[in-house]
Design an enzyme around this catalytic site. Structure first.
Site, mmCIF file in Angstrom:
data_model
loop_
_atom_site.group_PDB
_atom_site.id
_atom_site.type_symbol
_atom_site.label_atom_id
_atom_site.label_comp_id
_atom_site.label_asym_id
_atom_site.label_seq_id
_atom_site.Cartn_x
_atom_site.Cartn_y
_atom_site.Cartn_z
ATOM 1 N N TYR A 145 -34.973 17.459 19.542
ATOM 2 C CA TYR A 145 -35.185 18.721 20.111
ATOM 3 C C TYR A 145 -36.031 19.629 19.022
ATOM 4 O O TYR A 145 -36.477 20.712 19.412
ATOM 5 C CB TYR A 145 -33.864 19.548 20.627
ATOM 6 C CG TYR A 145 -33.603 19.150 21.876
ATOM 7 C CD1 TYR A 145 -33.034 17.857 22.265
ATOM 8 C CD2 TYR A 145 -33.701 20.013 22.958
ATOM 9 C CE1 TYR A 145 -32.796 17.380 23.431
ATOM 10 C CE2 TYR A 145 -33.371 19.616 24.195
ATOM 11 C CZ TYR A 145 -32.819 18.218 24.395
ATOM 12 O OH TYR A 145 -32.554 17.991 25.813
ATOM 13 N N LYS A 196 -26.714 5.534 19.483
ATOM 14 C CA LYS A 196 -27.423 4.204 19.849
ATOM 15 C C LYS A 196 -27.808 3.693 18.360
ATOM 16 O O LYS A 196 -29.184 3.313 17.970
ATOM 17 C CB LYS A 196 -28.950 4.650 20.606
ATOM 18 C CG LYS A 196 -29.409 3.598 21.098
ATOM 19 C CD LYS A 196 -29.007 2.706 22.022
ATOM 20 C CE LYS A 196 -29.771 1.627 22.552
ATOM 21 N NZ LYS A 196 -28.833 0.633 23.344
ATOM 22 N N ASP A 229 -25.721 4.014 25.944
ATOM 23 C CA ASP A 229 -25.974 3.305 27.379
ATOM 24 C C ASP A 229 -24.422 3.029 28.134
ATOM 25 O O ASP A 229 -24.303 3.147 29.321
ATOM 26 C CB ASP A 229 -26.854 1.828 27.347
ATOM 27 C CG ASP A 229 -26.612 1.089 26.123
ATOM 28 O OD1 ASP A 229 -25.789 1.461 25.119
ATOM 29 O OD2 ASP A 229 -27.335 0.226 26.007
ATOM 30 N N ASP A 253 -27.261 16.076 26.300
ATOM 31 C CA ASP A 253 -28.106 16.834 27.489
ATOM 32 C C ASP A 253 -27.762 15.811 28.726
ATOM 33 O O ASP A 253 -27.544 16.290 29.765
ATOM 34 C CB ASP A 253 -29.354 16.768 26.954
ATOM 35 C CG ASP A 253 -30.299 17.436 28.158
ATOM 36 O OD1 ASP A 253 -29.821 18.494 29.031
ATOM 37 O OD2 ASP A 253 -31.347 17.024 28.541
ATOM 38 N N ASP A 257 -25.355 16.269 32.402
ATOM 39 C CA ASP A 257 -25.574 16.569 33.858
ATOM 40 C C ASP A 257 -24.741 15.426 34.493
ATOM 41 O O ASP A 257 -24.277 15.590 35.731
ATOM 42 C CB ASP A 257 -27.148 16.014 33.758
ATOM 43 C CG ASP A 257 -27.780 17.405 34.035
ATOM 44 O OD1 ASP A 257 -27.675 18.394 33.345
ATOM 45 O OD2 ASP A 257 -29.003 17.428 34.638
HETATM 46 C C1 IPM Z 1 -30.345 22.391 29.110
HETATM 47 C C2 IPM Z 1 -31.703 21.941 29.495
HETATM 48 C C3 IPM Z 1 -32.414 22.395 28.096
HETATM 49 C C4 IPM Z 1 -32.204 21.251 27.321
HETATM 50 C C5 IPM Z 1 -34.070 22.287 28.527
HETATM 51 C C6 IPM Z 1 -34.374 23.253 29.519
HETATM 52 C C7 IPM Z 1 -34.899 22.149 27.342
HETATM 53 O O1 IPM Z 1 -31.757 21.018 30.127
HETATM 54 O O2 IPM Z 1 -29.720 23.268 28.910
HETATM 55 O O3 IPM Z 1 -29.298 21.251 29.554
HETATM 56 O O4 IPM Z 1 -32.589 20.079 27.265
HETATM 57 O O5 IPM Z 1 -31.297 21.443 26.595
HETATM 58 MN MN MN Z 2 -30.246 19.573 30.502
#
Ligand code: IPM
Ligand code: MN
Ligand code: NAD
Length: 364
Positions: A145, A196, A229, A253, A257
């Site tokens: 990042y 990884k 993975d 990240d 999700d």
């Molecule tokens: C998050 C988002 C951000 C990230 C993006 C918007 C840069 O996906 O906060 O999870 O990847 O950290």
């Molecule tokens: Mn995210």
């Protein structure tokens, strides 16, 4: 002064609604914040900042030059909605505001709890509340990042694009140590590190070595390792095996999700971008959701629970618990938005949770 100075003094909170549904969920989170603070007899001073796509498109401002100094000086915590707007395809404002704050405030922990509040909401068959209850601790200041790299011969058939994965001994070690400390403080038994290292032989070898050293300091905690993975597959196959997951910026990240959906939906998931003892930033895990922005249907619970995480960070534990309980009640009583199969609007969910917090009071 900052969050460490006292848990009883007035707290100053910067509010950055941002873009898309950020502007819809943050007013609801603020409503709940005010209700919980009032119920606990706490004083809060809020200040709103208009950083986001509209402001960027209007006058070119992303993160103002004095923002970091001002936030450190004048605030105890920050509440943010989301950054991202289709009118800014480069995402430059999001990178400079959101990633800018994470990096410049050195918020090295991105804490993303994945907690199933009510079994009806998990897509996993036969899984219950006890099966999905873990914390993803995402390294938040380095990795892929950092924006190091560049293009060579851009736009030609010979183009080269390089994106560097930066892993420092200090950065890797401090997030791993935080994971073990977190487990210790919460009385948890297991920490799983994910990388990884079978393919990324420099950076993730550093993760391996740092993990082996740090875990030696915590003999009472069971430590394990899974390649990313496999980890993502295991999160679906048997989420109950996890209590604390610690991983890199990008993998965290992605894992968060997935974890959010295992717990019922992305709109339910909160996060804390934390540097212990310093001004820290709390936000829902989700983004600006342009596909539903403006409809008034976004789930505000992730943003509301982010306020709960903020209160815990500020030492207002009873108020944090009151928010948690009100959210659980909303889910139990099906006061839910479309994401969870209900028909309540963003505002109706926010009103319900805020009223519930106000009525239940705060037991200290
Ligand atoms: C998050 C988002 C951000 C990230 C993006 C918007 C840069 O996906 O906060 O999870 O990847 O950290
Ligand atoms: Mn995210
Ligand atoms: P997203 O999180 O905005 O949306 C993904 C999916 O989840 C969409 O279908 C959306 O409708 C749904 N969703 C998300 N939050 C919801 C909520 N509260 N209630 C109901 N449904 C919800 O991710 P995306 O579509 O990949 O990205 C959209 C924009 O947001 C992009 O610009 C992206 O960069 C940005 N983004 C920002 C952050 C952040 O500010 N922390 C996080 C993720 C994405």
């Amino acid at each position: 002064m900052n969050a460490t100075s006292s848990s009883s003094a007035r707290k100053r909170i910067a509010v950055i609604p941002g873009d898309g549904i950020g502007k819809e969920v943050i007013p609801e989170a603020v409503k709940v914040l005010q209700a919980a603070a009032a119920a606990g007899g706490r004083e809060v001073a809020l200040a709103e900042f208009d950083w986001g796509a509209d402001r960027y498109l209007r006058d070119g401002t992303t993160l103002p030059a004095d923002a970091v100094e001002m936030l450190r000086r004048d605030f105890d915590a920050i509440l943010l909605g989301a950054m991202g707007d289709p009118r800014v395809p480069t995402n430059i404002h999001a990178a400079e505001i959101l990633l800018g704050l994470r990096f410049k405030l050195d918020l090295y922990v991105n804490a993303r709890p994945c907690v199933l509040f009510d079994r009806r909401f998990t897509p996993l068959k036969y899984r219950t509340e006890k099966d999905v209850n873990f914390m993803v601790l995402r390294e938040n200041t380095e990795g892929l990042y950092v924006g190091m790299g560049g293009n060579f011969k851009k736009g030609t058939a010979d183009e080269v694009a390089i994106q560097e994965d930066v892993n420092t001994r200090k950065g890797v070690e401090r997030i791993i140590r935080y994971a073990f400390e977190f487990a210790r403080k919460r009385g948890l038994q297991r920490v799983c590190m994910s990388d990884k290292s079978n393919a990324l032989t420099f950076g993730h070898d550093l993760w391996q070595r740092a993990f082996k050293e740090v875990r030696g300091e915590y003999p009472g905690i069971e430590s394990s390792h899974q390649y990313i993975d496999n980890l993502l597959m295991q999160m679906v196959r048997d989420p109950a095996q996890f209590q604390v997951i610690v991983t890199s910026n990008l993998f965290g990240d992605i894992a968060s999700d997935l974890g959010a959906q295992l717990a019922g939906g992305l709109g339910l998931a909160p996060s804390g971008n934390i540097h212990p003892g310093q001004v820290s930033l709390f936000e829902p895990v989700h983004g600006s959701a342009p596909n539903i922005a403006g409809n008034g249907t976004a789930n505000p619970i992730g943003a509301i629970l982010a306020v709960g995480m903020m209160f815990e960070f500020l030492g207002w534990e009873s108020e944090a618990r009151a928010i948690d309980q009100a959210v659980r009640a909303a889910l139990r009583e099906e006061k839910t938005p479309a994401e969870l199969g209900g028909s309540r609007s963003t505002r109706e969910v926010g009103d319900w949770v805020a009223n519930s917090v106000a009525k239940s009071g705060v037991a200290s």
